[in-house]
Design a protein around this motif. Structure first.
Motif, PDB file in Angstrom:
ATOM      1  N   LEU A  74     -29.000 -17.719  25.735  1.00 32.03           N
ATOM      2  CA  LEU A  74     -29.039 -19.177  25.584  1.00 32.03           C
ATOM      3  C   LEU A  74     -27.947 -19.843  26.411  1.00 32.03           C
ATOM      4  O   LEU A  74     -28.172 -20.887  27.036  1.00 32.03           O
ATOM      5  N   HIS A  80     -29.045 -19.760  29.983  1.00 32.27           N
ATOM      6  CA  HIS A  80     -30.077 -20.779  30.202  1.00 32.27           C
ATOM      7  C   HIS A  80     -29.454 -22.173  30.272  1.00 32.27           C
ATOM      8  O   HIS A  80     -29.852 -22.995  31.099  1.00 32.27           O
ATOM      9  N   GLU A  81     -28.486 -22.431  29.425  1.00 30.89           N
ATOM     10  CA  GLU A  81     -27.802 -23.728  29.451  1.00 30.89           C
ATOM     11  C   GLU A  81     -27.107 -23.938  30.791  1.00 30.89           C
ATOM     12  O   GLU A  81     -27.143 -25.032  31.353  1.00 30.89           O
ATOM     13  N   ARG A  82     -26.470 -22.901  31.318  1.00 31.94           N
ATOM     14  CA  ARG A  82     -25.829 -23.001  32.641  1.00 31.94           C
ATOM     15  C   ARG A  82     -26.872 -23.300  33.703  1.00 31.94           C
ATOM     16  O   ARG A  82     -26.648 -24.091  34.613  1.00 31.94           O
ATOM     17  N   LEU A  98     -29.708 -24.902  33.248  1.00 32.82           N
ATOM     18  CA  LEU A  98     -30.106 -26.294  33.066  1.00 32.82           C
ATOM     19  C   LEU A  98     -29.090 -27.260  33.662  1.00 32.82           C
ATOM     20  O   LEU A  98     -29.463 -28.272  34.267  1.00 32.82           O
TER      21      LEU A  98
END
Length: 66
Positions: A37, A40-42, A44
């Motif tokens: 997660l 994935h945030e990085r 985004l």
């Protein structure tokens, strides 16, 4: 790259692991899911920065690449 990571959870870490874990999920699985997660945030964040940089781009004004 290390083959294992030592981790001594604080009481707050233990609470988060308890609340975030799925039924039957081991602590290591919860941590792996959290790392994915975070990755994935990085992604985004980079996606949004790229989109903002290209905000005014008009691809119809570009010559054909054929």
């Amino acid at each position: 790259m290390p083959t294992s990571i030592g981790f001594r959870p604080t009481p707050d870490d233990e609470r988060i692991l308890r609340e975030a874990g799925l039924p039957g999920e081991r602590t290591s699985d919860t941590l792996r899911r959290a790392l994915r997660l975070l990755d994935h945030e990085r992604w985004l964040v980079q996606f949004r920065a790229d989109a903002e940089a290209l905000n005014g781009e008009d691809i119809n004004a570009e010559p054909e690449a054929w």
